[in-house]
Design a protein around this motif. Structure first.
Motif, PDB file in Angstrom:
ATOM      1  N   LYS A 322       0.837  -1.197   0.000  1.00  0.00           N
ATOM      2  CA  LYS A 322       0.000   0.000   0.000  1.00  0.00           C
ATOM      3  C   LYS A 322       0.875   1.251   0.000  1.00  0.00           C
ATOM      4  O   LYS A 322       2.038   1.224   0.416  1.00  0.00           O
ATOM      5  CB  LYS A 322      -0.932  -0.001   1.202  1.00  0.00           C
ATOM      6  CG  LYS A 322      -0.263  -0.071   2.559  1.00  0.00           C
ATOM      7  CD  LYS A 322      -1.316  -0.162   3.658  1.00  0.00           C
ATOM      8  CE  LYS A 322      -0.669  -0.283   5.042  1.00  0.00           C
ATOM      9  NZ  LYS A 322      -1.674  -0.402   6.116  1.00  0.00           N
ATOM     10  N   ILE A 323       0.282   2.307  -0.478  1.00  0.00           N
ATOM     11  CA  ILE A 323       0.977   3.594  -0.574  1.00  0.00           C
ATOM     12  C   ILE A 323       0.733   4.379   0.709  1.00  0.00           C
ATOM     13  O   ILE A 323      -0.412   4.490   1.172  1.00  0.00           O
ATOM     14  CB  ILE A 323       0.482   4.388  -1.800  1.00  0.00           C
ATOM     15  CG1 ILE A 323       0.772   3.587  -3.092  1.00  0.00           C
ATOM     16  CG2 ILE A 323       1.129   5.758  -1.861  1.00  0.00           C
ATOM     17  CD1 ILE A 323       0.036   4.104  -4.309  1.00  0.00           C
ATOM     18  N   ILE A 324       1.798   4.910   1.271  1.00  0.00           N
ATOM     19  CA  ILE A 324       1.708   5.737   2.473  1.00  0.00           C
ATOM     20  C   ILE A 324       1.840   7.199   2.055  1.00  0.00           C
ATOM     21  O   ILE A 324       2.858   7.605   1.502  1.00  0.00           O
ATOM     22  CB  ILE A 324       2.831   5.390   3.480  1.00  0.00           C
ATOM     23  CG1 ILE A 324       2.886   3.877   3.749  1.00  0.00           C
ATOM     24  CG2 ILE A 324       2.653   6.176   4.772  1.00  0.00           C
ATOM     25  CD1 ILE A 324       1.656   3.301   4.366  1.00  0.00           C
ATOM     26  N   GLY A 325       0.795   7.968   2.308  1.00  0.00           N
ATOM     27  CA  GLY A 325       0.861   9.383   1.952  1.00  0.00           C
ATOM     28  C   GLY A 325       0.435   9.638   0.520  1.00  0.00           C
ATOM     29  O   GLY A 325      -0.285   8.849  -0.096  1.00  0.00           O
ATOM     30  N   GLN A 326       0.912  10.749  -0.023  1.00  0.00           N
ATOM     31  CA  GLN A 326       0.482  11.215  -1.336  1.00  0.00           C
ATOM     32  C   GLN A 326       1.444  10.776  -2.445  1.00  0.00           C
ATOM     33  O   GLN A 326       2.603  10.487  -2.206  1.00  0.00           O
ATOM     34  CB  GLN A 326       0.382  12.755  -1.335  1.00  0.00           C
ATOM     35  CG  GLN A 326      -0.640  13.307  -0.351  1.00  0.00           C
ATOM     36  CD  GLN A 326      -2.043  12.825  -0.648  1.00  0.00           C
ATOM     37  OE1 GLN A 326      -2.517  12.939  -1.777  1.00  0.00           O
ATOM     38  NE2 GLN A 326      -2.720  12.303   0.371  1.00  0.00           N
ATOM     39  N   VAL A 327       0.914  10.767  -3.665  1.00  0.00           N
ATOM     40  CA  VAL A 327       1.715  10.495  -4.858  1.00  0.00           C
ATOM     41  C   VAL A 327       1.613  11.700  -5.776  1.00  0.00           C
ATOM     42  O   VAL A 327       0.505  12.161  -6.090  1.00  0.00           O
ATOM     43  CB  VAL A 327       1.205   9.241  -5.604  1.00  0.00           C
ATOM     44  CG1 VAL A 327       1.915   9.095  -6.950  1.00  0.00           C
ATOM     45  CG2 VAL A 327       1.426   7.997  -4.756  1.00  0.00           C
ATOM     46  N   LYS A 328       2.774  12.202  -6.171  1.00  0.00           N
ATOM     47  CA  LYS A 328       2.792  13.286  -7.147  1.00  0.00           C
ATOM     48  C   LYS A 328       2.691  12.661  -8.532  1.00  0.00           C
ATOM     49  O   LYS A 328       3.649  12.096  -9.048  1.00  0.00           O
ATOM     50  CB  LYS A 328       4.079  14.102  -7.014  1.00  0.00           C
ATOM     51  CG  LYS A 328       4.131  15.290  -7.958  1.00  0.00           C
ATOM     52  CD  LYS A 328       5.443  16.052  -7.822  1.00  0.00           C
ATOM     53  CE  LYS A 328       5.499  17.209  -8.812  1.00  0.00           C
ATOM     54  NZ  LYS A 328       6.804  17.927  -8.746  1.00  0.00           N
ATOM     55  N   GLU A 329       1.479  12.748  -9.106  1.00  0.00           N
ATOM     56  CA  GLU A 329       1.272  12.106 -10.408  1.00  0.00           C
ATOM     57  C   GLU A 329       1.943  12.913 -11.517  1.00  0.00           C
ATOM     58  O   GLU A 329       1.849  14.130 -11.579  1.00  0.00           O
ATOM     59  CB  GLU A 329      -0.222  11.964 -10.693  1.00  0.00           C
ATOM     60  CG  GLU A 329      -0.918  10.989  -9.756  1.00  0.00           C
ATOM     61  CD  GLU A 329      -2.347  10.719 -10.178  1.00  0.00           C
ATOM     62  OE1 GLU A 329      -2.546  10.110 -11.238  1.00  0.00           O
ATOM     63  OE2 GLU A 329      -3.261  11.143  -9.436  1.00  0.00           O
ATOM     64  N   ASN A 331       3.373  12.447 -15.939  1.00  0.00           N
ATOM     65  CA  ASN A 331       2.972  11.801 -17.187  1.00  0.00           C
ATOM     66  C   ASN A 331       3.299  10.310 -17.193  1.00  0.00           C
ATOM     67  O   ASN A 331       2.609   9.513 -17.817  1.00  0.00           O
ATOM     68  CB  ASN A 331       3.649  12.470 -18.378  1.00  0.00           C
ATOM     69  CG  ASN A 331       3.080  13.861 -18.633  1.00  0.00           C
ATOM     70  OD1 ASN A 331       1.940  14.137 -18.269  1.00  0.00           O
ATOM     71  ND2 ASN A 331       3.863  14.724 -19.243  1.00  0.00           N
ATOM     72  N   ASN A 332       4.361   9.941 -16.493  1.00  0.00           N
ATOM     73  CA  ASN A 332       4.779   8.533 -16.514  1.00  0.00           C
ATOM     74  C   ASN A 332       4.421   7.780 -15.235  1.00  0.00           C
ATOM     75  O   ASN A 332       4.815   6.636 -15.062  1.00  0.00           O
ATOM     76  CB  ASN A 332       6.287   8.427 -16.769  1.00  0.00           C
ATOM     77  CG  ASN A 332       7.105   9.039 -15.654  1.00  0.00           C
ATOM     78  OD1 ASN A 332       6.602   9.842 -14.872  1.00  0.00           O
ATOM     79  ND2 ASN A 332       8.361   8.653 -15.574  1.00  0.00           N
ATOM     80  N   MET A 333       3.687   8.401 -14.336  1.00  0.00           N
ATOM     81  CA  MET A 333       3.294   7.745 -13.082  1.00  0.00           C
ATOM     82  C   MET A 333       1.875   8.177 -12.738  1.00  0.00           C
ATOM     83  O   MET A 333       1.613   9.376 -12.573  1.00  0.00           O
ATOM     84  CB  MET A 333       4.257   8.110 -11.956  1.00  0.00           C
ATOM     85  CG  MET A 333       4.061   7.319 -10.678  1.00  0.00           C
ATOM     86  SD  MET A 333       4.540   5.585 -10.805  1.00  0.00           S
ATOM     87  CE  MET A 333       6.328   5.691 -10.597  1.00  0.00           C
ATOM     88  N   LYS A 334       0.955   7.199 -12.650  1.00  0.00           N
ATOM     89  CA  LYS A 334      -0.446   7.542 -12.430  1.00  0.00           C
ATOM     90  C   LYS A 334      -1.080   6.655 -11.378  1.00  0.00           C
ATOM     91  O   LYS A 334      -0.675   5.505 -11.180  1.00  0.00           O
ATOM     92  CB  LYS A 334      -1.246   7.371 -13.740  1.00  0.00           C
ATOM     93  CG  LYS A 334      -1.015   8.435 -14.781  1.00  0.00           C
ATOM     94  CD  LYS A 334      -1.978   8.227 -15.934  1.00  0.00           C
ATOM     95  CE  LYS A 334      -1.817   9.326 -16.983  1.00  0.00           C
ATOM     96  NZ  LYS A 334      -2.788   9.167 -18.089  1.00  0.00           N
ATOM     97  N   LEU A 335      -2.129   7.203 -10.729  1.00  0.00           N
ATOM     98  CA  LEU A 335      -3.012   6.420  -9.876  1.00  0.00           C
ATOM     99  C   LEU A 335      -4.324   6.237 -10.624  1.00  0.00           C
ATOM    100  O   LEU A 335      -4.942   7.216 -11.067  1.00  0.00           O
ATOM    101  CB  LEU A 335      -3.259   7.139  -8.553  1.00  0.00           C
ATOM    102  CG  LEU A 335      -2.107   7.124  -7.547  1.00  0.00           C
ATOM    103  CD1 LEU A 335      -2.355   8.132  -6.436  1.00  0.00           C
ATOM    104  CD2 LEU A 335      -1.933   5.719  -6.957  1.00  0.00           C
ATOM    105  N   VAL A 336      -4.754   4.978 -10.786  1.00  0.00           N
ATOM    106  CA  VAL A 336      -5.957   4.710 -11.573  1.00  0.00           C
ATOM    107  C   VAL A 336      -6.853   3.721 -10.830  1.00  0.00           C
ATOM    108  O   VAL A 336      -6.380   2.895 -10.044  1.00  0.00           O
ATOM    109  CB  VAL A 336      -5.610   4.135 -12.966  1.00  0.00           C
ATOM    110  CG1 VAL A 336      -4.841   5.142 -13.786  1.00  0.00           C
ATOM    111  CG2 VAL A 336      -4.823   2.825 -12.846  1.00  0.00           C
ATOM    112  N   THR A 337      -8.143   3.801 -11.104  1.00  0.00           N
ATOM    113  CA  THR A 337      -9.079   2.818 -10.558  1.00  0.00           C
ATOM    114  C   THR A 337      -8.898   1.500 -11.317  1.00  0.00           C
ATOM    115  O   THR A 337      -8.271   1.454 -12.380  1.00  0.00           O
ATOM    116  CB  THR A 337     -10.525   3.294 -10.720  1.00  0.00           C
ATOM    117  OG1 THR A 337     -10.824   3.381 -12.131  1.00  0.00           O
ATOM    118  CG2 THR A 337     -10.740   4.645 -10.055  1.00  0.00           C
TER     119      THR A 337
END
Length: 363
Positions: A322-329, A331-337
């Motif tokens: 699991k990811i702890i905290g925020q992700v700076k999205e 162009n090459n890194m995304k959070l998706v459903t």
């Protein structure tokens, strides 16, 4: 080389080969008509891929992109998704690039001359010859591995087919014996013969329609041909990958570089293993140092995936976390459903990871 073709009764050979093809050819979707675009798509798909594998991909691809115009105007992501699982993704990128040139420069009509068609990106001598002969009836050679194997036996050609220089020998042979009345069926028949009868090992000589023309069979050397030196051994790379979810139920995916292996495809975060650092630690360090993403990895790996390329083997140990905290999205890194994830094109190895992960969720 000349002496080999001189021993052949070319007219009888052509008749026997073409008549066999007319009677025995497989019912393949790209043979329904002689549309140059469909022939082109099928030949690109068939490179390094089995016919049975290609059929459903071809049907879906043509349904989605039925014309040159549709493929030329499509966005790359949807094209890669339609190709997902076929591998060798540079093939479809080159195809779309060349189709765009045909759309813009040739008013959507595939060129019908060797000089023009060979200028298109990704269209080499074989693909050019296949399109020209099959779709346009131009007597051009279309020499692939099947054809070289067949002709090496029929004409007892002892040149090493693994060498690029040997292709010219076989192209010249085809030019001498190709049917000018029906080059489409002639070239397809050579390919079909190699696929069904004149196979790499244990050729079915007793079923061969051109056995009486085959020097290799007459001389009893059919199993010694073609001459082909072995490839260099493949390189093995060990990787560790992780399927990560944040508190909102979104998954982290990463886009591969624009150049190189599997360019522009999406994947789950992964990095090459090190003998000095534990797999879980190396993936944690990679994401923290390169993307400032903090993660927590589950204790045990969920699966191991092996994927074999022509020159490379990946052995991938797969974890979840699991990811702890925020992700700076970016162009090459995304959070998706999960639903969004299914619309992105992934390499086969990462599709296998996802299936392994899904099977665990079901349990």
């Amino acid at each position: 080389m000349i002496s080999s073709t001189e021993r052949l009764n070319i007219e009888e050979f052509q008749n026997d080969l073409i008549n066999w093809f007319k009677a025995e050819q497989r019912d393949l979707p790209w043979r329904k008509d002689q549309d140059p675009y469909k022939v082109w798509v099928s030949e690109i798909m068939l490179q390094q891929t089995r016919v049975d594998t290609v059929i459903p991909y071809f049907n879906r691809f043509i349904e989605k992109f039925p014309t040159i115009e549709k493929l030329a105007e499509a966005d790359e992501e949807s094209v890669l998704k339609a190709w997902e699982g076929l591998g060798y993704y540079s093939r479809v990128r080159n195809l779309q690039s060349a189709v765009r040139e045909v759309h813009e420069t040739y008013n959507g009509t595939v060129p019908d001359t060797p000089e023009e068609i060979k200028t298109l990106k990704g269209v080499g001598p074989y693909t050019a010859g296949a399109i020209l002969s099959i779709a346009y009836g131009v007597p051009e050679p279309a020499v692939d591995g099947n054809v070289m194997r067949v002709l090496s036996r029929i004409l007892t050609i002892w040149d090493d087919i693994a060498k690029a220089s040997s292709r010219k020998v076989f192209e010249e042979a085809v030019r001498q014996i190709i049917s000018h009345d029906n080059p489409s069926f002639f070239n397809q028949a050579l390919m079909e013969l190699g696929a069904l009868i004149c196979t790499p090992t244990s050729p079915s000589c007793l079923l061969c329609p051109v056995r009486e023309h085959c020097n290799g069979f007459m001389e009893g050397v059919q199993n010694q041909l073609p001459v082909k030196t072995k490839k260099k051994s493949t390189r093995h790379v060990e990787l560790v990958a992780v399927i990560l979810k944040n508190t909102e139920g979104k998954y982290l995916i990463h886009k591969r570089p624009e150049q190189g292996l599997l360019a522009n495809l999406w994947e789950f975060p992964n990095v090459e293993k090190s003998n000095l650092i534990k797999p879980k630690n190396i993936i944690q360090d990679y994401l923290k140092n390169d993307f400032d993403i903090t993660i927590q990895i589950d204790k045990e790996s969920i699966t191991n995936i092996q994927h074999v390329f022509s020159h490379l083997t990946w052995d991938i140990e797969v974890y979840t976390g699991k990811i702890i905290g925020q992700v700076k999205e970016e162009n090459n890194m995304k959070l998706v459903t999960e639903e969004e994830l299914l619309s992105y094109a992934f390499p086969v190895s990462h599709q296998k990871m996802w299936k392994g992960y899904q099977s665990i969720l079901v349990k």
